[in-house]
Scaffold this motif. Structure first.
Motif, PDB file in Angstrom:
ATOM      1  N   ALA A 317      11.240  81.476 136.114  1.00 37.04           N
ATOM      2  CA  ALA A 317      10.849  82.740 135.408  1.00 37.04           C
ATOM      3  C   ALA A 317      11.651  83.065 134.028  1.00 37.04           C
ATOM      4  N   GLY A 318      12.077  82.210 133.115  1.00 40.71           N
ATOM      5  CA  GLY A 318      12.132  81.806 131.907  1.00 40.71           C
ATOM      6  C   GLY A 318      11.397  81.311 131.264  1.00 40.71           C
ATOM      7  N   VAL A 319      10.899  79.894 132.184  1.00 42.19           N
ATOM      8  CA  VAL A 319       9.148  79.567 130.731  1.00 42.19           C
ATOM      9  C   VAL A 319       8.003  80.560 131.403  1.00 42.19           C
ATOM     10  N   MET A 320       8.341  81.091 132.396  1.00 42.40           N
ATOM     11  CA  MET A 320       6.946  82.327 131.976  1.00 42.40           C
ATOM     12  C   MET A 320       7.284  83.178 131.134  1.00 42.40           C
ATOM     13  N   MET A 321       7.783  84.195 131.271  1.00 42.80           N
ATOM     14  CA  MET A 321       8.335  85.440 129.903  1.00 42.80           C
ATOM     15  C   MET A 321       8.322  84.752 128.372  1.00 42.80           C
ATOM     16  N   ALA A 322       8.457  82.972 128.483  1.00 39.24           N
ATOM     17  CA  ALA A 322       7.871  82.353 127.033  1.00 39.24           C
ATOM     18  C   ALA A 322       6.424  82.304 126.731  1.00 39.24           C
ATOM     19  N   ASP A 323       6.196  81.582 128.123  1.00 37.45           N
ATOM     20  CA  ASP A 323       4.377  81.945 128.183  1.00 37.45           C
ATOM     21  C   ASP A 323       3.830  83.207 127.192  1.00 37.45           C
ATOM     22  N   ALA A 324       4.222  84.244 127.803  1.00 42.05           N
ATOM     23  CA  ALA A 324       3.696  85.882 128.262  1.00 42.05           C
ATOM     24  C   ALA A 324       3.839  86.193 126.420  1.00 42.05           C
ATOM     25  N   ALA A 325       5.456  85.877 125.628  1.00 40.74           N
ATOM     26  CA  ALA A 325       6.038  86.606 124.731  1.00 40.74           C
ATOM     27  C   ALA A 325       5.192  85.376 123.679  1.00 40.74           C
ATOM     28  N   GLU A 326       4.498  84.293 124.347  1.00 39.36           N
ATOM     29  CA  GLU A 326       3.622  83.383 123.002  1.00 39.36           C
ATOM     30  C   GLU A 326       2.158  84.308 123.374  1.00 39.36           C
ATOM     31  N   ALA A 327       2.202  84.243 124.153  1.00 36.94           N
ATOM     32  CA  ALA A 327       0.310  84.917 124.282  1.00 36.94           C
ATOM     33  C   ALA A 327       0.573  86.298 123.186  1.00 36.94           C
ATOM     34  N   VAL A 328       1.654  87.310 123.496  1.00 32.05           N
ATOM     35  CA  VAL A 328       1.506  88.752 122.876  1.00 32.05           C
ATOM     36  C   VAL A 328       1.879  88.735 121.252  1.00 32.05           C
ATOM     37  N   GLY A 329       2.872  87.856 120.287  1.00 30.63           N
ATOM     38  CA  GLY A 329       3.448  87.668 119.419  1.00 30.63           C
ATOM     39  C   GLY A 329       3.527  87.620 118.835  1.00 30.63           C
ATOM     40  N   LEU A 330       5.289  87.624 120.341  1.00 31.08           N
ATOM     41  CA  LEU A 330       6.902  88.621 120.119  1.00 31.08           C
ATOM     42  C   LEU A 330       7.559  87.187 119.621  1.00 31.08           C
ATOM     43  N   PRO A 331       8.330  87.159 118.928  1.00 30.91           N
ATOM     44  CA  PRO A 331       8.758  85.512 118.741  1.00 30.91           C
ATOM     45  C   PRO A 331       9.665  85.738 119.479  1.00 30.91           C
ATOM     46  N   MET A 332      10.739  84.316 119.743  1.00 23.42           N
ATOM     47  CA  MET A 332      11.852  84.060 120.968  1.00 23.42           C
ATOM     48  C   MET A 332      12.977  82.955 120.312  1.00 23.42           C
ATOM     49  N   PRO A 333      13.650  83.441 118.447  1.00 26.40           N
ATOM     50  CA  PRO A 333      14.513  82.580 118.057  1.00 26.40           C
ATOM     51  C   PRO A 333      15.051  81.998 119.281  1.00 26.40           C
ATOM     52  N   ASP A 435      21.972 104.803 133.629  1.00 23.87           N
ATOM     53  CA  ASP A 435      23.389 103.667 132.250  1.00 23.87           C
ATOM     54  C   ASP A 435      22.575 103.503 130.897  1.00 23.87           C
ATOM     55  N   GLY A 436      21.339 103.576 131.424  1.00 20.70           N
ATOM     56  CA  GLY A 436      20.581 103.061 130.325  1.00 20.70           C
ATOM     57  C   GLY A 436      18.774 102.048 130.011  1.00 20.70           C
ATOM     58  N   PHE A 437      19.311 101.913 130.850  1.00 21.66           N
ATOM     59  CA  PHE A 437      18.408 100.212 131.090  1.00 21.66           C
ATOM     60  C   PHE A 437      17.436 100.313 131.644  1.00 21.66           C
ATOM     61  N   LEU A 438      16.409  99.608 131.042  1.00 16.05           N
ATOM     62  CA  LEU A 438      14.998 100.358 131.431  1.00 16.05           C
ATOM     63  C   LEU A 438      14.678  98.884 132.768  1.00 16.05           C
ATOM     64  N   VAL A 439      14.165  98.995 133.678  1.00 15.64           N
ATOM     65  CA  VAL A 439      14.176  98.520 134.899  1.00 15.64           C
ATOM     66  C   VAL A 439      12.770  98.102 135.694  1.00 15.64           C
ATOM     67  N   MET A 440      12.226  96.871 135.027  1.00 16.38           N
ATOM     68  CA  MET A 440      10.201  96.701 135.886  1.00 16.38           C
ATOM     69  C   MET A 440      10.546  95.329 136.423  1.00 16.38           C
ATOM     70  N   GLN A 441       9.761  95.166 137.828  1.00 17.07           N
ATOM     71  CA  GLN A 441       9.975  94.822 138.478  1.00 17.07           C
ATOM     72  C   GLN A 441       9.126  92.858 138.301  1.00 17.07           C
ATOM     73  N   ASP A 442       8.222  93.179 137.198  1.00 15.00           N
ATOM     74  CA  ASP A 442       7.442  92.006 136.302  1.00 15.00           C
ATOM     75  C   ASP A 442       8.024  91.568 135.830  1.00 15.00           C
ATOM     76  N   PRO A 443       8.641  90.256 135.030  1.00 13.85           N
ATOM     77  CA  PRO A 443       9.128  89.948 133.549  1.00 13.85           C
ATOM     78  C   PRO A 443       7.338  90.033 132.513  1.00 13.85           C
ATOM     79  N   SER A 444       6.666  89.593 133.118  1.00 19.27           N
ATOM     80  CA  SER A 444       5.606  89.750 131.631  1.00 19.27           C
ATOM     81  C   SER A 444       4.781  91.000 131.540  1.00 19.27           C
ATOM     82  N   HIS A 445       4.921  91.664 132.540  1.00 23.54           N
ATOM     83  CA  HIS A 445       4.304  92.965 132.128  1.00 23.54           C
ATOM     84  C   HIS A 445       5.726  93.375 131.204  1.00 23.54           C
ATOM     85  N   ALA A 446       6.798  93.277 131.144  1.00 22.04           N
ATOM     86  CA  ALA A 446       8.047  93.316 130.261  1.00 22.04           C
ATOM     87  C   ALA A 446       8.403  93.175 129.266  1.00 22.04           C
ATOM     88  N   VAL A 447       7.803  92.245 128.915  1.00 27.36           N
ATOM     89  CA  VAL A 447       7.222  90.626 127.663  1.00 27.36           C
ATOM     90  C   VAL A 447       5.772  92.280 126.765  1.00 27.36           C
TER      91      VAL A 447
END
Length: 695
Positions: A317-333, A435-447
Motif C-alpha cells: 500500500a505504501g508503494v501504491m501511495m508513493a506512485d499516486a503521489a508522484e503522478a499528481v506531483g505531491l512530494p514525499m521527502p 476526533d478530527g480525522f478524515l476517513v477514506m477507504q481508497d488511499p490513492s484517492h486520498a493522495v
C-alpha cells in the motif's frame, strides 16, 4: 450578513409560485410542499386561476392579484404564459425569477426567439432570471426550496459548507444526493438551465461572497462568457474558497478555425485547463474525485508547501501511495535520519524512510503506533499525512485503543491534514471524524485529494504581479508574409534572427554577405505557412554559390508544390546553432480571448504537444512558470551535461508576444514563432520563423 445583488434570488423574504399546484408531486406543487415542510419563514404566494387555495394556502388568480410584490418568483407555466408572467412580475416589482419552463433555446431557433423575449421582459424591469429550463435551487438554512427535484424523497440536505452550482439540473441534484449519502453537508444548490440571464459564474461569485458556503463544487458543460467566469474564479480565490469543478464536453478549435500550430493544438479544453490552473481550480475527472476533494477541503487547511507523509502496515500500500503521489506531483521527502534511527529503535524490522512501514506487528503495542504517528508529524513535519490501517481501524476490539493513541497526536498538530485509510462501519467512521480525522477507504484517492489542498494553498497565497504594460500594435490590412510578420513582432519586443528579404538570386547573395555566412534561405510567401513540409527551408549555405543554387532550388520547389501561392522571393537569415528549439505563440480563444502558448518547438511541435497555455497578457514571472511546467524543461535546464539555456530570454519573448496579442485586438487570430532558438544562458533567444494570421 452582507448583502449581494443575487440575495433576492437566494435569500428572499417572499416568493410567488406562478402555476402552483395542489398536487405535491407535480412540478408546480413540489416547491410549495418543500417550502412548507422545511419551515420557510417568508411569505408564500401561490398563483393559480383555478383554485382558491393550494395545499392549504390562499391562492390568487393572477400576478396582478397578489397581495404584495414578491421578492422572488417561480415560473412553472408553459411558454407564452411564462413570458407574460415575467412581464407582470417585473411590473409588480419582483426582483428575481426561477423559470422551470422548458421549450426555449434548447429546442431551436423558435425557442431562442422566445427566450430572447423572456429576457427582454425581465430586463425592462431590472428583474434577474435563473433558467429557463432549470430544476431550481435551494438554500437549506432558510428552508427555501424553490425546486421540483425529487431528490428530497431520500433525505434533506445535511448541515455543512459545500455549495453546489451546476449547469445541469439532473446532475446537480444527483451530486447533492451523493454528497448527502456520503455525509457531506450541502446548504446551497443552484442549477442554471439555459443561462439566458444568470450564468454559472454568477453563482460561483455569490458563493465566494456568501456566509453559507466555504467550498464550491461546480459542474459545467460550457462557458460562454469568459470574462465573467474569470471574475468569479478570482473572487473565490481572493476569498480563499476552493473551487472543485467538473468540466465536461471536450472539443478542439479545429484546423478549419485556424491554420497555425498554436491554434490546432490549443483546443478549448486545454485553454480551460490553463484558466483553472491560473486560479487554483481543481478539475475533477470523476464525480467521486469531486466529492473526495470537497470532503477534504471542508477542513479548510490549505498548505502552501505541501508534502505527504505515509505510515502504513502494508509495504504494498505504501508503494501504491508513493506512485499516486508522484503522478499528481505531491512530494514525499524522506524522514530525517535521526528520526529514522528512532523508529528503528522502536521496531527494528520497520522501514522508516517514507512511506514508513511500521508493519502490523506494531499493533501488539498501541503506544508504538502513536509514537510513529507523532514522529511523522513532529520530526517529519509533513503538512499532509495518511495512515493506512485498513481493517484494524474499524475493528471494535482495536479501534478504541487506536483512537486513544492517535487523537492526542492530531490535537498537538491541529494544522495537519490527517487521513485514515481504513475499512469501518458508518458509526466507527463518524467516531474517527469526530476526533478530527478524515476517513477514506481508497488511499490513492486520498493522495489526489491531499494534493489538491496544496494547490489551493499555493493559489490562495499567490500575489498577482502587476499587469504588464500594453503598447500599440498596428496590423496590416492583409495577412503578412514571414518577413513582414517578423518586423511587426520585432517592433513588439520579440527578438529576431538577423535576416533580409530578396526577390532575386543576386540580391540574396548580397544579403548573405552582409549578414555573414553560413545562412539559411527560406521561401517567402504569405500562402505557405509551414515551409519545411515542401522543402522550403535550406540550411548551411556556406558561400555565394550555395546561395545562388539554393535560390533556384526554392523557386523550383515552390512552383512544384504550391503553384498557386504568391512567391515574393526568399528570406536570407543568419544561421544560429546550438540553441534549443521552442515554439511561442498566441491564439484568440472564442471564450477567453488571446491565450499565450510556449512549448518544445521545431517540426515535432504537434507530435509531442509539450506546451503550456495562459491567458494574455503574461508577465515574465508567469511565463517562467509556464516554461517550468513543461515536461521538456530539463532540456533548458542543463540536462545530461547540456549548457543551461537562456530561460529568462525565452520568458521575455513569451511575455512580449502576449502583450502584442492584447494590443493587436480581435483582428489578430494567431501569432506564432517556431522555432524560437534559445541559446545558452546569457546569449539570448532569437526567432527564426514567424506567422501572423488575421481575421
Amino acid at each position: 450578513m452582507t448583502t449581494h445583488p443575487l440575495d433576492a434570488l437566494l435569500r428572499p423574504r417572499s416568493i410567488a409560485i406562478i402555476g402552483a399546484s395542489d398536487d405535491p408531486t407535480r412540478i408546480g406543487g413540489r416547491p410549495l410542499a418543500y417550502l412548507k415542510a422545511r419551515g420557510f419563514q417568508g411569505a408564500i404566494l401561490p398563483v393559480n386561476p383555478n383554485r382558491a387555495t393550494v395545499q392549504g394556502l390562499p391562492a390568487v388568480a393572477s400576478v396582478a392579484d397578489l397581495p404584495e410584490a414578491p421578492e422572488a418568483a417561480i415560473i412553472a407555466i408553459p411558454g407564452e404564459g411564462a413570458i407574460a408572467a415575467v412581464e407582470a412580475l417585473g411590473a409588480r416589482g419582483c426582483k428575481a425569477g426561477i423559470v422551470f419552463t422548458a421549450g426555449f433555446a434548447e429546442v431551436g431557433e423558435a425557442g431562442q426567439a422566445m427566450q430572447d423575449r423572456l429576457v427582454a421582459a425581465a430586463c425592462r424591469h431590472g428583474m434577474r432570471l435563473v433558467g429557463p429550463n432549470c430544476l431550481g435551487l435551494f438554500n437549506a438554512a432558510l428552508g427555501y426550496f424553490p425546486t421540483f427535484s425529487a431528490a428530497f424523497d431520500n433525505g434533506w440536505p445535511l448541515p455543512g459548507r459545500v455549495g453546489i452550482a451546476s449547469q445541469s439540473g439532473a446532475y446537480g441534484a444527483h451530486l447533492f444526493g451523493l454528497a448527502r449519502d456520503r455525509g457531506l453537508g450541502t446548504p446551497v444548490l443552484v442549477t442554471t438551465g439555459n443561462e439566458a440571464d444568470l450564468h454559472l459564474a454568477d453563482f460561483i461569485e455569490w458563493m465566494a461572497a456568501s456566509e453559507e458556503v466555504e467550498v464550491i463544487a461546480a459542474y459545467a458543460e460550457g462557458i460562454r462568457d469568459g470574462a465573467r467566469f474569470v471574475q468569479a474564479l478570482e473572487a473565490a480565490r481572493a476569498a480563499r474558497k476552493p473551487v472543485v469543478l467538473m468540466k465536461v464536453g471536450r472539443s478542439a478549435l479545429g484546423e478549419a478555425a485556424a491554420r497555425s500550430h498554436t491554434a490546432s493544438i490549443a483546443g478549448d479544453d486545454r485553454v480551460m485547463d490553463a484558466v483553472f490552473s491560473e486560479f487554483g481550480v481543481h478539475r475533477a475527472r470523476t464525480t467521486e474525485e469531486l466529492l473526495d476533494v470537497c470532503y477534504v477541503a471542508q477542513k479548510r487547511i490549505y498548505p502552501v508547501r505541501n508534502a505527504l507523509g505515509v505510515v502504513t502496515i502494508s509495504g504494498g500500500a505504501g508503494v501504491m501511495m508513493a506512485d499516486a503521489a508522484e503522478a499528481v506531483g505531491l512530494p514525499m521527502p524522506a524522514m530525517p535520519e535521526d528520526a529514522q534511527a528512532k523508529l528503528l529503535g522502536l521496531v527494528p524490522f520497520s522501514s522508516p524512510r517514507n512511506p514508513v512501514d511500521c508493519t502490523a506487528q506494531a499493533f501488539n503495542d498501541m503506544a508504538v503506533i502513536g509514537a510513529f504517528a507523532e514522529s511523522m508529524a513532529a520530526d517529519g513535519g509533513y503538512p499532509s499525512l495518511i495512515a493506512f490501517f485498513t481493517q484494524w481501524g474499524g475493528s471494535p476490539a482495536i479501534a478504541p485503543r487506536l483512537r486513544a493513541e492517535l487523537k492526542p497526536v492530531l490535537e498537538r498538530h491541529p494544522d495537519r491534514l490527517f487521513v485514515l485509510s481504513i475499512l469501518a462501519s458508518p458509526e466507527r467512521r463518524r467516531e474517527w471524524e469526530a476526533d478530527g480525522f478524515l476517513v477514506m477507504q481508497d488511499p490513492s484517492h486520498a493522495v489526489v485529494a491531499l494534493a489538491a489542498m496544496g494547490r489551493f494553498g499555493e493559489a490562495f497565497a499567490r500575489v498577482a504581479p502587476p499587469p504588464p504594460e500594453i503598447g500599440q500594435a498596428a496590423l496590416p490590412e492583409a495577412e503578412p508574409n514571414e518577413a513582414e510578420a517578423k518586423r511587426i513582432l520585432a517592433a513588439s519586443g520579440v527578438p529576431m534572427v538577423p535576416e533580409e528579404a530578396s526577390a532575386t538570386a543576386e540580391g540574396a547573395v548580397a544579403a548573405a554577405r552582409r549578414i555573414g555566412f553560413p545562412v539559411v534561405a527560406k521561401i517567402l510567401s504569405p500562402d505557405i505557412l509551414h515551409k519545411s513540409e515542401i522543402g522550403g527551408v535550406l540550411l548551411d549555405l556556406a558561400d555565394a554559390d550555395a546561395v545562388r543554387e539554393g535560390f533556384a532550388t526554392l523557386m523550383q520547389r515552390a512552383a512544384q508544390h504550391a503553384p498557386d501561392a504568391r512567391i515574393e522571393g526568399v528570406l536570407v537569415a543568419k544561421q544560429v546553432s546550438g540553441g534549443v528549439e521552442m515554439v511561442v505563440g498566441t491564439v484568440r480563444d472564442p471564450v477567453f480571448g488571446p491565450v499565450a502558448m510556449v512549448g518544445l518547438g521545431g517540426v515535432f511541435v504537434e507530435v509531442f504537444k509539450d506546451v503550456a497555455f495562459r491567458r494574455c497578457p503574461v508577465s515574465e514571472a508567469d511565463a517562467m512558470d509556464m516554461i517550468r511546467s513543461l515536461r521538456g524543461f530539463p532540456l533548458l535546464d542543463g540536462a545530461r551535461g547540456r549548457p543551461k539555456a537562456d530561460v529568462a530570454a525565452l520568458a521575455s519573448a513569451v511575455s512580449a508576444l502576449s502583450r502584442f496579442a492584447v494590443a493587436a485586438g480581435p483582428r489578430l487570430r494567431s501569432a506564432e514563432v517556431n522555432p524560437l532558438l534559445v541559446l545558452p544562458e546569457g546569449q539570448g533567444a532569437f526567432a527564426a520563423d514567424a506567422v501572423i494570421e488575421l481575421e
